[in-house]
Design a protein around this motif. Structure first.
Motif, PDB file in Angstrom:
ATOM      1  N   PHE A  29       0.832  -1.205   0.000  1.00  0.00           N
ATOM      2  CA  PHE A  29       0.000   0.000   0.000  1.00  0.00           C
ATOM      3  C   PHE A  29       0.868   1.257   0.000  1.00  0.00           C
ATOM      4  CE2 PHE A  29      -1.934   3.001   3.206  1.00  0.00           C
ATOM      5  CZ  PHE A  29      -2.782   3.642   2.329  1.00  0.00           C
ATOM      6  N   LEU A  30       1.828   1.318   0.906  1.00  0.00           N
ATOM      7  CA  LEU A  30       2.714   2.479   0.971  1.00  0.00           C
ATOM      8  C   LEU A  30       3.623   2.557  -0.253  1.00  0.00           C
ATOM      9  CD1 LEU A  30       3.661   2.374   4.756  1.00  0.00           C
ATOM     10  CD2 LEU A  30       2.062   3.933   3.620  1.00  0.00           C
ATOM     11  N   GLY A  31       4.009   1.404  -0.777  1.00  0.00           N
ATOM     12  CA  GLY A  31       4.849   1.378  -1.973  1.00  0.00           C
ATOM     13  C   GLY A  31       4.153   1.973  -3.182  1.00  0.00           C
ATOM     14  N   PHE A  32       2.898   1.591  -3.409  1.00  0.00           N
ATOM     15  CA  PHE A  32       2.150   2.159  -4.534  1.00  0.00           C
ATOM     16  C   PHE A  32       1.925   3.656  -4.344  1.00  0.00           C
ATOM     17  CE2 PHE A  32       0.389  -2.247  -5.350  1.00  0.00           C
ATOM     18  CZ  PHE A  32       1.094  -2.414  -6.524  1.00  0.00           C
ATOM     19  N   ARG A  33       1.603   4.046  -3.120  1.00  0.00           N
ATOM     20  CA  ARG A  33       1.352   5.466  -2.845  1.00  0.00           C
ATOM     21  C   ARG A  33       2.588   6.313  -3.137  1.00  0.00           C
ATOM     22  NH1 ARG A  33      -3.631   7.511  -0.364  1.00  0.00           N
ATOM     23  NH2 ARG A  33      -4.280   7.066  -2.453  1.00  0.00           N
ATOM     24  N   THR A  34       3.731   5.866  -2.650  1.00  0.00           N
ATOM     25  CA  THR A  34       4.948   6.672  -2.812  1.00  0.00           C
ATOM     26  C   THR A  34       5.564   6.539  -4.199  1.00  0.00           C
ATOM     27  OG1 THR A  34       6.275   4.914  -1.828  1.00  0.00           O
ATOM     28  CG2 THR A  34       5.523   6.663  -0.364  1.00  0.00           C
ATOM     29  N   SER A  35       5.422   5.384  -4.830  1.00  0.00           N
ATOM     30  CA  SER A  35       6.063   5.200  -6.136  1.00  0.00           C
ATOM     31  C   SER A  35       5.462   6.113  -7.201  1.00  0.00           C
ATOM     32  CB  SER A  35       5.994   3.739  -6.575  1.00  0.00           C
ATOM     33  OG  SER A  35       4.657   3.331  -6.736  1.00  0.00           O
ATOM     34  N   ALA A  36       4.161   6.333  -7.163  1.00  0.00           N
ATOM     35  CA  ALA A  36       3.550   7.244  -8.139  1.00  0.00           C
ATOM     36  C   ALA A  36       4.057   8.671  -7.929  1.00  0.00           C
ATOM     37  CB  ALA A  36       2.029   7.202  -8.027  1.00  0.00           C
ATOM     38  N   LEU A  37       4.130   9.093  -6.683  1.00  0.00           N
ATOM     39  CA  LEU A  37       4.654  10.434  -6.389  1.00  0.00           C
ATOM     40  C   LEU A  37       6.115  10.569  -6.804  1.00  0.00           C
ATOM     41  CD1 LEU A  37       3.066  11.060  -2.902  1.00  0.00           C
ATOM     42  CD2 LEU A  37       2.903  12.616  -4.834  1.00  0.00           C
ATOM     43  N   LEU A  38       6.918   9.570  -6.466  1.00  0.00           N
ATOM     44  CA  LEU A  38       8.342   9.633  -6.793  1.00  0.00           C
ATOM     45  C   LEU A  38       8.585   9.579  -8.298  1.00  0.00           C
ATOM     46  CD1 LEU A  38       9.864   7.402  -3.974  1.00  0.00           C
ATOM     47  CD2 LEU A  38       9.941   9.898  -4.183  1.00  0.00           C
ATOM     48  N   MET A  39       7.815   8.760  -8.998  1.00  0.00           N
ATOM     49  CA  MET A  39       7.973   8.693 -10.453  1.00  0.00           C
ATOM     50  C   MET A  39       7.650  10.041 -11.083  1.00  0.00           C
ATOM     51  SD  MET A  39       8.882   6.916 -12.936  1.00  0.00           S
ATOM     52  CE  MET A  39       8.958   7.396 -14.630  1.00  0.00           C
ATOM     53  N   TYR A  40       6.598  10.672 -10.612  1.00  0.00           N
ATOM     54  CA  TYR A  40       6.243  11.994 -11.133  1.00  0.00           C
ATOM     55  C   TYR A  40       7.345  13.006 -10.829  1.00  0.00           C
ATOM     56  CZ  TYR A  40       4.003  16.495 -11.664  1.00  0.00           C
ATOM     57  OH  TYR A  40       3.733  17.789 -12.031  1.00  0.00           O
ATOM     58  N   LEU A  41       7.790  13.048  -9.578  1.00  0.00           N
ATOM     59  CA  LEU A  41       8.820  14.023  -9.191  1.00  0.00           C
ATOM     60  C   LEU A  41      10.114  13.829  -9.967  1.00  0.00           C
ATOM     61  CD1 LEU A  41       8.391  14.246  -5.335  1.00  0.00           C
ATOM     62  CD2 LEU A  41       8.083  16.072  -6.989  1.00  0.00           C
ATOM     63  N   PHE A  42      10.617  12.597  -9.997  1.00  0.00           N
ATOM     64  CA  PHE A  42      11.868  12.351 -10.708  1.00  0.00           C
ATOM     65  C   PHE A  42      11.690  12.484 -12.212  1.00  0.00           C
ATOM     66  CE2 PHE A  42      13.098   9.932  -6.769  1.00  0.00           C
ATOM     67  CZ  PHE A  42      14.006  10.888  -6.346  1.00  0.00           C
TER      68      PHE A  42
END
Length: 194
Positions: A29-42
């Motif tokens: 759950f936390l992985g999906f939440r953060t991975s979308a944000l991180l992919m967008y940011l990077f």
């Protein structure tokens, strides 16, 4: 004289994934939440390929939406929601379900991680939307942020509505029944058509 330990034992309710009743569900759950944000940011900062970043971020957002709605919400806090359509009339009906707190015990750590992540993620996407608007060179990225906001806010409002044992459901009821939405939409549309 007893010496106090600098690292006290973790208590149930602390933000420590090891205390979770469902650690794999929580980490996914936390992985999906953060991975979308991180992919967008990077992607915005380093990759610069809009199509690649858009597709990968959109897939991560869809996975997050599905996993949160169908798996994490049910396992971590005992909440589910779905939409039913009456075939005869075509009317849409939202169904909200929460487990009985007397029959199912929810771990305090799971509950805290769930609600904190549920409310923080849309706030972060709102911040990214503001940044995309301020930086005129990245206005095209606003479409991706808008999709992220729609998906995360939908889950946030629906789960808040499911949780009939909290005060968050009052806000969600008002928002879903149109009070807040009508005021915002009416104000914006009224200004556009003056």
């Amino acid at each position: 004289m007893e010496q106090q330990s600098l690292n006290p034992e973790p208590q149930q309710g602390d933000l420590n994934w090891r205390l979770s009743a469902h650690p794999i569900t929580l980490l996914c759950f936390l992985g999906f939440r953060t991975s979308a944000l991180l992919m967008y940011l990077f992607g915005v900062l380093f990759i610069k390929n809009f199509i690649l970043v858009f597709i990968i971020t959109l897939l991560l957002l869809a996975a997050d939406f599905y996993y949160l709605k169908n798996i994490a919400g049910r396992r971590l806090v005992g909440l589910r929601w779905w939409n039913e359509v009456n075939v005869a009339s075509g009317d849409s009906h939202w169904v909200f379900e929460s487990s009985d707190p007397t029959t199912r015990r929810i771990a305090a750590t799971d509950k805290r991680f769930f609600w904190l992540s549920l409310y923080v993620t849309p706030a972060l996407w709102v911040g990214l939307a503001i940044l995309a608007i301020i930086r005129l060179s990245s206005v095209i990225w606003l479409s991706l942020v808008a999709i992220a906001l729609i998906l995360t806010i939908t889950n946030t409002l629906a789960f808040s509505r499911c949780d009939r044992f909290s005060q968050a459901s009052t806000f969600a009821n008002r928002a879903l029944t149109g009070g807040i939405v009508n005021n915002i939409a009416g104000g914006l549309l009224g200004r556009l058509f003056k």
